[in-house]
Design a protein around this motif. Structure first.
Motif, mmCIF file in Angstrom:
data_model
loop_
_atom_site.group_PDB
_atom_site.id
_atom_site.type_symbol
_atom_site.label_atom_id
_atom_site.label_comp_id
_atom_site.label_asym_id
_atom_site.label_seq_id
_atom_site.Cartn_x
_atom_site.Cartn_y
_atom_site.Cartn_z
ATOM 1 N N GLY A 33 48.114 63.135 7.149
ATOM 2 C CA GLY A 33 48.979 62.844 8.278
ATOM 3 C C GLY A 33 48.998 61.370 8.616
ATOM 4 O O GLY A 33 48.129 60.605 8.193
ATOM 5 N N LEU A 34 50.018 60.989 9.369
ATOM 6 C CA LEU A 34 50.145 59.644 9.906
ATOM 7 C C LEU A 34 50.249 59.785 11.415
ATOM 8 O O LEU A 34 50.777 60.773 11.912
ATOM 9 N N SER A 35 49.752 58.795 12.140
ATOM 10 C CA SER A 35 49.941 58.841 13.581
ATOM 11 C C SER A 35 50.033 57.448 14.164
ATOM 12 O O SER A 35 49.529 56.478 13.603
ATOM 13 N N LEU A 36 50.699 57.391 15.295
ATOM 14 C CA LEU A 36 50.702 56.228 16.163
ATOM 15 C C LEU A 36 50.035 56.696 17.441
ATOM 16 O O LEU A 36 50.335 57.779 17.947
ATOM 17 N N GLY A 37 49.107 55.899 17.929
ATOM 18 C CA GLY A 37 48.380 56.339 19.115
ATOM 19 C C GLY A 37 47.720 55.193 19.831
ATOM 20 O O GLY A 37 47.943 54.017 19.518
ATOM 21 N N LEU A 38 46.900 55.546 20.785
ATOM 22 C CA LEU A 38 46.213 54.559 21.588
ATOM 23 C C LEU A 38 44.948 54.107 20.876
ATOM 24 O O LEU A 38 44.192 54.923 20.354
ATOM 25 N N ALA A 39 44.737 52.795 20.881
ATOM 26 C CA ALA A 39 43.583 52.223 20.196
ATOM 27 C C ALA A 39 42.298 52.588 20.914
ATOM 28 O O ALA A 39 42.273 52.733 22.130
ATOM 29 N N HIS A 40 41.234 52.685 20.134
ATOM 30 C CA HIS A 40 39.938 53.022 20.713
ATOM 31 C C HIS A 40 39.275 51.832 21.398
ATOM 32 O O HIS A 40 38.440 51.992 22.247
#
Length: 159
Positions: A33-40
């Motif tokens: 999968g690929l995702s765009l999200g909030l950085a840790h």
């Protein structure tokens, strides 16, 4: 494969069927999968958006760094562009997406399609999507500059 939502990268927009369109590795890849999200890691309270390639490495997704084949970079670019387009109109939805139709688009590739969807498996999606949208807005000038440059280059190349 469901995206691991317990890791530090919090997915907001995902392509969970990526193994079906992963270039020459399609249907025989560990990139699921690929995702765009909030950085840790947030800089002094600043929310950053990151891209992640989710690999299946045993029981958990892997956060190892990796070299990316060029087609994956382009696939991430498609994911980014479709996400940006969605968020330009997301204000129309109470939660910035339609919970009844979380799939934003299916982009035809290699006899299948790269699914672009809101990550409804994320228990904090309603909060995270607002942060994601605000971060996109905050970075609009920087992203727009790069998209205009990329658009010009693609047009010059005949695309």
């Amino acid at each position: 494969m469901e995206m691991p939502i317990t890791l530090k990268h919090k997915p907001v927009v995902v392509s969970e069927n990526y193994e079906n369109v992963d270039g020459r590795l399609a249907r025989n890849t560990d990139a699921k999968g690929l995702s765009l999200g909030l950085a840790h890691a947030n800089d002094k309270g600043k929310v950053n958006i990151t891209a992640q390639v989710w690999r299946y490495a045993g029981e958990n997704g892997s956060q190892d760094s990796e070299e990316l084949p060029l087609h994956r970079v382009l696939d991430l670019s498609i994911l980014i562009c479709r996400s940006l387009a969605h968020f330009r109109e997301a204000y129309r939805y109470e939660h910035l997406y339609d919970p009844q139709k979380p799939v934003i688009d299916r982009v035809g590739l290699q006899g299948d399609a790269l699914t672009v969807a809101i990550c409804t498996d994320n228990e904090r999606i309603n909060e995270d999507i607002k942060l994601f949208s605000q971060a996109l807005s905050d970075d609009d000038e920087m992203m727009s500059e790069r998209l205009r440059a990329l658009s010009k280059i693609l047009k010059d190349m005949g695309y």
